[in-house]
Design a protein around this motif. Structure first.
Motif, PDB file in Angstrom:
ATOM      1  N   TYR A 118      -3.806 -11.129   0.083  1.00  0.00           N
ATOM      2  CA  TYR A 118      -4.565  -9.950   0.478  1.00  0.00           C
ATOM      3  C   TYR A 118      -3.991  -9.581   1.828  1.00  0.00           C
ATOM      4  CZ  TYR A 118      -8.495  -7.084   2.092  1.00  0.00           C
ATOM      5  OH  TYR A 118      -9.281  -6.055   2.571  1.00  0.00           O
ATOM      6  N   SER A 119      -3.245  -8.486   1.885  1.00  0.00           N
ATOM      7  CA  SER A 119      -2.596  -8.134   3.146  1.00  0.00           C
ATOM      8  C   SER A 119      -2.641  -6.639   3.393  1.00  0.00           C
ATOM      9  CB  SER A 119      -1.143  -8.625   3.159  1.00  0.00           C
ATOM     10  OG  SER A 119      -0.409  -8.011   2.122  1.00  0.00           O
ATOM     11  N   ILE A 120      -2.667  -6.303   4.659  1.00  0.00           N
ATOM     12  CA  ILE A 120      -2.598  -4.913   5.097  1.00  0.00           C
ATOM     13  C   ILE A 120      -1.409  -4.820   6.041  1.00  0.00           C
ATOM     14  CG2 ILE A 120      -3.751  -3.057   6.341  1.00  0.00           C
ATOM     15  CD1 ILE A 120      -6.424  -4.341   5.450  1.00  0.00           C
ATOM     16  N   THR A 121      -0.441  -3.980   5.664  1.00  0.00           N
ATOM     17  CA  THR A 121       0.783  -3.845   6.454  1.00  0.00           C
ATOM     18  C   THR A 121       1.074  -2.374   6.720  1.00  0.00           C
ATOM     19  OG1 THR A 121       2.097  -3.863   4.417  1.00  0.00           O
ATOM     20  CG2 THR A 121       1.837  -5.966   5.549  1.00  0.00           C
ATOM     21  N   PRO A 122       1.704  -2.055   7.851  1.00  0.00           N
ATOM     22  CA  PRO A 122       2.075  -0.664   8.131  1.00  0.00           C
ATOM     23  C   PRO A 122       3.224  -0.225   7.225  1.00  0.00           C
ATOM     24  CG  PRO A 122       2.849  -2.110   9.881  1.00  0.00           C
ATOM     25  CD  PRO A 122       2.056  -2.959   8.947  1.00  0.00           C
ATOM     26  N   THR A 123       3.171   1.026   6.784  1.00  0.00           N
ATOM     27  CA  THR A 123       4.248   1.555   5.938  1.00  0.00           C
ATOM     28  C   THR A 123       4.968   2.723   6.598  1.00  0.00           C
ATOM     29  OG1 THR A 123       2.748   3.030   4.763  1.00  0.00           O
ATOM     30  CG2 THR A 123       3.139   0.870   3.791  1.00  0.00           C
ATOM     31  N   THR A 124       4.227   3.551   7.304  1.00  0.00           N
ATOM     32  CA  THR A 124       4.813   4.706   7.978  1.00  0.00           C
ATOM     33  C   THR A 124       4.487   4.600   9.457  1.00  0.00           C
ATOM     34  OG1 THR A 124       4.406   6.030   6.001  1.00  0.00           O
ATOM     35  CG2 THR A 124       4.946   7.224   8.006  1.00  0.00           C
ATOM     36  N   ASN A 184      -1.000   2.713   6.273  1.00  0.00           N
ATOM     37  CA  ASN A 184      -0.975   1.287   5.987  1.00  0.00           C
ATOM     38  C   ASN A 184      -0.981   1.079   4.476  1.00  0.00           C
ATOM     39  OD1 ASN A 184      -1.064   0.351   8.680  1.00  0.00           O
ATOM     40  ND2 ASN A 184      -3.266   0.737   8.763  1.00  0.00           N
ATOM     41  N   LYS A 185      -0.624  -0.137   4.101  1.00  0.00           N
ATOM     42  CA  LYS A 185      -0.600  -0.477   2.679  1.00  0.00           C
ATOM     43  C   LYS A 185      -1.418  -1.742   2.470  1.00  0.00           C
ATOM     44  CE  LYS A 185       3.166  -2.294   1.063  1.00  0.00           C
ATOM     45  NZ  LYS A 185       4.525  -2.499   0.563  1.00  0.00           N
ATOM     46  N   LEU A 186      -2.360  -1.667   1.536  1.00  0.00           N
ATOM     47  CA  LEU A 186      -3.141  -2.827   1.125  1.00  0.00           C
ATOM     48  C   LEU A 186      -2.481  -3.404  -0.119  1.00  0.00           C
ATOM     49  CD1 LEU A 186      -5.713  -4.655   0.978  1.00  0.00           C
ATOM     50  CD2 LEU A 186      -6.694  -2.864  -0.456  1.00  0.00           C
ATOM     51  N   THR A 187      -2.190  -4.695  -0.097  1.00  0.00           N
ATOM     52  CA  THR A 187      -1.601  -5.368  -1.252  1.00  0.00           C
ATOM     53  C   THR A 187      -2.493  -6.541  -1.633  1.00  0.00           C
ATOM     54  OG1 THR A 187       0.626  -4.814  -0.484  1.00  0.00           O
ATOM     55  CG2 THR A 187       0.455  -6.540  -2.151  1.00  0.00           C
ATOM     56  N   ILE A 188      -2.788  -6.635  -2.928  1.00  0.00           N
ATOM     57  CA  ILE A 188      -3.552  -7.763  -3.456  1.00  0.00           C
ATOM     58  C   ILE A 188      -2.719  -8.386  -4.570  1.00  0.00           C
ATOM     59  CG2 ILE A 188      -5.658  -8.526  -4.637  1.00  0.00           C
ATOM     60  CD1 ILE A 188      -7.102  -6.163  -3.316  1.00  0.00           C
ATOM     61  N   THR A 189      -2.627  -9.712  -4.561  1.00  0.00           N
ATOM     62  CA  THR A 189      -1.891 -10.447  -5.590  1.00  0.00           C
ATOM     63  C   THR A 189      -2.830 -11.475  -6.206  1.00  0.00           C
ATOM     64  OG1 THR A 189       0.152 -10.169  -4.342  1.00  0.00           O
ATOM     65  CG2 THR A 189       0.157 -11.856  -6.054  1.00  0.00           C
ATOM     66  N   VAL A 190      -2.800 -11.540  -7.535  1.00  0.00           N
ATOM     67  CA  VAL A 190      -3.674 -12.439  -8.280  1.00  0.00           C
ATOM     68  C   VAL A 190      -2.836 -13.246  -9.269  1.00  0.00           C
ATOM     69  CG1 VAL A 190      -5.654 -12.560  -9.856  1.00  0.00           C
ATOM     70  CG2 VAL A 190      -5.573 -10.790  -8.110  1.00  0.00           C
ATOM     71  N   LYS A 191      -3.041 -14.540  -9.275  1.00  0.00           N
ATOM     72  CA  LYS A 191      -2.381 -15.435 -10.223  1.00  0.00           C
ATOM     73  C   LYS A 191      -3.366 -15.684 -11.368  1.00  0.00           C
ATOM     74  CE  LYS A 191      -0.014 -19.879 -10.303  1.00  0.00           C
ATOM     75  NZ  LYS A 191       0.328 -21.069  -9.494  1.00  0.00           N
ATOM     76  N   VAL A 192      -2.893 -15.503 -12.625  1.00  0.00           N
ATOM     77  CA  VAL A 192      -3.773 -15.588 -13.795  1.00  0.00           C
ATOM     78  C   VAL A 192      -3.249 -16.623 -14.789  1.00  0.00           C
ATOM     79  CG1 VAL A 192      -4.697 -14.312 -15.787  1.00  0.00           C
ATOM     80  CG2 VAL A 192      -4.475 -13.181 -13.567  1.00  0.00           C
ATOM     81  N   HIS A 193      -4.172 -17.460 -15.270  1.00  0.00           N
ATOM     82  CA  HIS A 193      -3.893 -18.379 -16.378  1.00  0.00           C
ATOM     83  C   HIS A 193      -4.715 -17.889 -17.560  1.00  0.00           C
ATOM     84  CE1 HIS A 193      -3.277 -21.989 -18.747  1.00  0.00           C
ATOM     85  NE2 HIS A 193      -4.590 -22.058 -18.910  1.00  0.00           N
ATOM     86  N   TYR A 194      -4.034 -17.532 -18.650  1.00  0.00           N
ATOM     87  CA  TYR A 194      -4.680 -17.041 -19.874  1.00  0.00           C
ATOM     88  C   TYR A 194      -4.384 -18.020 -20.987  1.00  0.00           C
ATOM     89  CZ  TYR A 194      -4.936 -14.300 -24.224  1.00  0.00           C
ATOM     90  OH  TYR A 194      -5.185 -13.877 -25.496  1.00  0.00           O
TER      91      TYR A 194
END
Length: 174
Positions: free
Chosen positions: A88-94, A111-121
């Protein structure tokens, strides 16, 4: 009359063909698949959003229970979905510079909000469809937004996109 009967037969045949090739529910899950268990997704990201884990877990559970015929199960489900939020990160883009500011301060315009999720199905009915994948998405927003506005709007947008990807990979098999 003969033309009308032929046309009706052709249309009926076409719709029957479509039905046999594709379920109108959009689901590629086996008809034997009846139950699902979706465990809570803990937030293991370095930057903590206190509501993210609960919001994501609730939203993904609602998606599967509301848009499929699957029933929730606490034990021995046909489908198991679990995972974790890994980023879960917020980084500047412009970047923009404040020309009139003393020293010509440089600040983020967006700014850019990025969320990453690891999934086991895990699919017990069709084990060959089981997988482990990582899903990520982002939203760009004005740097003028405060943290409460970001968490109220942008997090919801990114969660929705990630859940759509997961849902499509499991249910629609696209």
């Amino acid at each position: 009359m003969k033309l009308r009967r032929s046309l009706s037969f052709c249309l009926f045949s076409f719709f029957f063909f479509l039905q046999s090739c594709y379920s109108f529910t959009g689901s590629s899950l086996s008809p034997e698949t009846k139950t699902i268990q979706i465990k809570d997704f803990p937030n293991n990201a370095a930057l903590m959003n206190p509501n993210l884990a609960q919001q994501f877990s609730t939203d993904i559970q609602n998606r599967f229970l509301q848009r499929t015929t699957l029933k929730g199960a606490a034990e021995n489900p046909d489908i198991l979905i679990e995972g974790e939020i890994t980023d879960y990160s917020i980084t500047p883009t412009t970047i923009s510079s404040a020309v009139n500011a003393p020293g010509g301060n440089i600040q983020a315009a967006q700014n850019k909000l990025t969320i990453t999720v690891k999934v086991h199905y895990e699919n017990k009915i069709e084990p060959d469809k089981s997988f482990d994948r990582t899903y990520s998405d982002e939203a760009v927003f004005s740097s003028d937004l405060d943290i409460n506005a970001i968490e109220a709007s942008q997090v919801k947008v990114v969660n929705e996109r990630i859940i759509n990807k997961i849902f499509n990979d499991i249910v629609a098999n696209w």
